[in-house]
Design an enzyme around this catalytic site. Structure first.
Site, PDB file in Angstrom:
ATOM      1  N   HIS A  60      33.239  37.911  46.891  1.00 30.54           N
ATOM      2  CA  HIS A  60      34.015  38.917  46.144  1.00 30.54           C
ATOM      3  C   HIS A  60      35.238  38.298  45.451  1.00 30.54           C
ATOM      4  CE1 HIS A  60      36.470  42.371  45.178  1.00 30.54           C
ATOM      5  NE2 HIS A  60      37.338  42.072  46.130  1.00 30.54           N
ATOM      6  N   HIS A  85      43.341  37.042  46.769  1.00 28.15           N
ATOM      7  CA  HIS A  85      43.988  38.354  46.674  1.00 28.15           C
ATOM      8  C   HIS A  85      43.858  39.206  47.936  1.00 28.15           C
ATOM      9  CE1 HIS A  85      39.972  39.898  45.412  1.00 28.15           C
ATOM     10  NE2 HIS A  85      40.410  41.030  45.909  1.00 28.15           N
ATOM     11  N   GLU A  89      46.067  40.637  53.242  1.00 25.40           N
ATOM     12  CA  GLU A  89      45.694  41.948  53.747  1.00 25.40           C
ATOM     13  C   GLU A  89      44.646  41.850  54.860  1.00 25.40           C
ATOM     14  OE1 GLU A  89      44.644  44.608  50.621  1.00 25.40           O
ATOM     15  OE2 GLU A  89      44.636  46.342  51.965  1.00 25.40           O
ATOM     16  N   ASP A  90      43.712  40.923  54.717  1.00 24.60           N
ATOM     17  CA  ASP A  90      42.559  40.926  55.618  1.00 24.60           C
ATOM     18  C   ASP A  90      42.521  39.794  56.649  1.00 24.60           C
ATOM     19  OD1 ASP A  90      41.761  43.114  54.247  1.00 24.60           O
ATOM     20  OD2 ASP A  90      40.255  42.094  53.019  1.00 24.60           O
ATOM     21  N   ASP A 271      28.753  60.152  15.411  1.00 26.53           N
ATOM     22  CA  ASP A 271      29.163  58.759  15.577  1.00 26.53           C
ATOM     23  C   ASP A 271      28.749  58.181  16.916  1.00 26.53           C
ATOM     24  OD1 ASP A 271      30.388  59.090  13.146  1.00 26.53           O
ATOM     25  OD2 ASP A 271      32.350  59.556  14.032  1.00 26.53           O
TER      26      ASP A 271
HETATM   27 MN    MN Z   1      39.404  42.832  46.661  1.00 21.88          MN
END
Ligand code: MN
Length: 735
Positions: A60, A85, A89-90, A271
């Site tokens: 990812h 990134h 956080e993880d 259009d």
């Molecule tokens: Mn992510």
């Protein structure tokens, strides 16, 4: 290594190598090292973790970095940041670790990304204005937002395996926050992709249907468009222009939006595709080349003058430059033609950053910096096209709901039509109950004002304030209604209880006994429904000492009481009706004014024109008594369910229709009092009645049918005497 591990290893290393290869042309050895170190750290941080799809998690961040590098066109620091990134956080790595291993810049970018992911969710998202500020204060670097968009894009591209409710939530959030943000940043291609994927999950059948229709349409018109492009190409060549012609179809999402906004079918959307002429033009000649191409096109096909859009002379705020025209093609079909240069096209599709990916020289990166600065300024300035910005957030998806915000930027979801007071009750039932006033976007507005998406509401409270009866007439949410009713009931019970005690005390002072029958006499005297209402009015102070003394004086003998009633009666003031007039009168009963068989009571001998009521007897059927019959009080109080409203009406039915405009200051129970005065006048028919309260100002519009002038004059006088009423006027009609 197991076969699985082996496969994963190849997958990850392969993807990373692809990333390096794709940016080879613009990176140096130092950049590659930075990116590779970021990759190593991320790989370690996410070791052993897999995505829902079964792939190693690290795929990812690699994919996000790939989008950042090639689809948005950001440089090595951003690519390294994208790779890491999700690390803070993880995993157990901290920001300090990143700062030590890399540099403060990258740590700051990652910090921003980590914070944003906490902020942006449908449950807690901020007021847009605040949201923008928040993004800035978190990051002070637009790259954070761009990387976040790349992150979201990849998550959207890979959410097939997720549970449906999560897909729906992510898709809605994307439509609400990310797609408009991408649009605002000029990342048109990313915006379109985000929208289309969102639609695929929010309205799968619709998406499928429109995709099929679009494919059919393109197949059907393939030859036609080719013919058109061939002609145009030939003419452009003759004019000496270097160019490329592309066919471009409208996105599924924007077709869907148009169908919904304009209430049209797929076939009625114009259009759906356009011919795009992309000129290879020197910077200095861009404008003149575009207009040259325009004149070539319009010399061959007539343009629709209403549909010329010139974003070349004045580009859109997100940097979009292009010339759009709709011309009448062969066989009478309108075709949209978009004219722009390569540079303009690149910016339009991919944003400014992508354009500069080709440029290695310093002027390029300066340009990028100045673009990032422009975006920052834009986001920073709340006046800047803010309407437009907010508009794009009003997604159709939420058409039955509105999104409003607390002063601190917390989002509150309310049903469409909800008022400022509903908001107050939504915040907290006590806030609603004590709501004194509301400010919407800084302006004081009536509690009944309907709210719009994007409004920011401040609630002014006072502990003295209590829920009002008329609040029920404009609140929309069940929560507010329930709480107001509860409170009114509770308050009413409280006041009623206090009122009962007060009354007993006061009656004692007046030397009257609080017996059941005495209470009932008071109920009748004041024209009330039941003892509870009497206690309530005493509790409120509406029936005060003065009124009770009056009653005591007048009931010294019942006779006096009736005298008073007769004097008060409008008919008592009326001249006796002539025999001629009497012949024209007939008696009707009940609210529906039915004709019924009746006999006139012997005790009071009513005559046509008298105020009367019907009383159902077991032996003699319907008897008619005068209101001031000595038996009336007893009959009406003891056998209320056997009495019938009765009224003399003109046989010829000549009622005059009168409009009354009533104005005054609102107070508790005013509507009720006005209604009571009007409805108690028996020679009136209420045709229409409406009340409005705006900022404490009360306005009533009442349309009545009046049998005679006296009744009307009486009614007007009685309404005028109500506390708070300032004017009662007859008007021709209401506007
Ligand atoms: Mn992510």
């Amino acid at each position: 290594m197991t076969a699985n591990e082996d496969r994963d290893y190849n997958l990850v290393e392969g993807a990373f190598q692809d990333l390096l290869n794709s940016i080879e042309y613009k990176t140096e050895e130092a950049d590659n090292q930075l990116i590779t170190r970021a990759f190593q750290l991320a790989k370690d941080a996410h070791k052993g973790v897999h995505r829902k799809s079964g792939e190693p998690y690290i795929t990812h961040p690699i994919a996000v970095a790939q989008i950042v590098a090639t689809e948005i066109g950001l440089g090595p620091s951003s690519i390294a940041t994208a790779l890491m990134h999700d690390v803070v956080e993880d995993s157990d790595y901290t920001l300090e670790d990143i700062e030590n291993m890399f540099n403060p810049n990258i740590a700051r970018l990652i910090d921003g990304l980590t914070k944003i992911s906490g902020v942006v969710s449908m449950e807690s998202s901020m007021q847009l204005e605040n949201y923008r500020k928040m993004l800035l204060t978190i990051s002070d670097d637009v790259r954070v937002i761009l990387i976040k968009l790349a992150d979201r894009l990849h998550n959207m591209r890979t959410m097939q395996g997720m549970p449906a409710h999560k897909q729906l939530k992510i898709a809605s959030e994307t439509l609400f926050i990310y797609a408009p943000l991408a649009h605002r940043l000029g990342l048109f291609r990313i915006k379109t992709e985000l929208e289309d994927i969102s639609l695929k999950y929010t309205e799968p059948e619709m998406f499928e249907d429109l995709s099929n229709k679009m494919e059919e349409l393109v197949n059907r018109d393939f030859e036609y468009l080719n013919k058109f492009t061939r002609t145009i190409s030939g003419e452009l060549k003759k004019a000496g222009l270097k160019f490329e012609v592309k066919k471009r179809t409208k996105s599924i999402f924007s077709i869907r939006r148009k169908m919904r906004n304009q209430q049209v079918t797929f076939d009625e959307v114009y259009d759906k595709y356009a011919i795009r002429i992309i000129l290879d033009s020197k910077l200095a000649n861009e404008k003149s080349d575009c207009w040259k191409a325009y004149s070539v096109v319009t010399e061959n096909y007539s343009p629709n003058p209403n549909r010329l859009r010139d974003w070349i002379s004045s580009p859109k705020s997100n940097g979009y430059e292009s010339l759009h025209s709709t011309v009448m093609g062969p066989e009478g079909h309108w075709v949209e033609v978009q004219i722009r240069t390569k540079r303009m096209d690149d910016i339009a599709e991919n944003g400014f950053a992508a354009h500069w990916k080709y440029k290695e020289d310093s002027s390029g990166s300066n340009q990028l910096d100045s673009w990032l600065r422009r975006i920052r300024e834009f986001l920073d300035n709340p006046d800047n096209d803010s309407e437009d910005f907010i508009d794009s957030f009003k997604m159709n998806l939420f058409s039955s709901e509105i999104f409003v915000f607390t002063p601190r930027g917390e989002m509150v979801t309310l049903p469409k039509g909800a008022t400022a007071l509903d908001f107050a009750f939504d915040v907290h039932s006590e806030v609603g109950a004590h709501c004194l006033g509301t400010k919407v976007n800084g302006k004081l507005v009536p509690l009944s004002s309907p709210l719009k998406s994007g409004d920011q509401i401040e609630v002014l409270t006072s502990m003295k304030q209590e829920p009002k009866e008329d609040w029920l007439s404009f609140v929309k949410t069940g929560k507010a209604k329930q709480r107001i009713r509860q409170s009114l009931k509770k308050e009413k019970q409280l006041i009623t209880g206090q009122g009962q005690m007060t009354l007993e005390r006061k009656l004692k002072v007046l030397k009257l006994k609080s017996t059941h029958s005495n209470i009932q006499k008071l109920v009748n005297y004041f024209g009330l429904k039941n003892p509870d209402e009497l206690f309530y009015k005493v509790g409120l102070g509406v029936i005060d000492n003065k009124k009770l003394r009056e009653y005591a004086r007048e009931t010294a003998g019942l006779v006096n009481y009736f005298k008073r009633r007769i004097v008060k009666s409008s008919y008592a003031k009326q001249k006796p009706l002539s025999n001629e007039a009497k012949k024209d009168l007939m008696l009707v009963f009940g609210t529906d004014e039915h004709e019924m068989e009746y006999t006139l009571a012997k005790c009071c001998n009513p005559i046509p024109g008298d105020r009367v009521f019907g009383f159902v007897t077991t032996a003699e059927g319907l008897k008619v008594h005068r209101d001031d019959c000595p038996n009336a009080v007893l009959l009406q109080s003891r056998f209320a369910n056997r009495t019938l409203k009765a009224k003399w009406i003109d046989k010829k039915g000549t009622f005059a229709t009168i409009n009354l405009l009533i104005e005054g200051m609102d107070r508790m129970g005013l509507v009720n009092d006005v209604t009571k005065v009007i409805s108690s006048e028996l020679s009136l028919n209420i045709k229409a009645i409406s009340f409005a309260v705006d900022d404490g100002l009360f306005t009533g519009q009442v349309t009545i049918e009046v049998a005679d002038k006296v009744a009307l004059t009486d009614t007007i006088t009685n309404i005028k005497q109500l506390e708070g009423i300032s004017t009662v006027s007859r008007v021709g009609k209401f506007d």
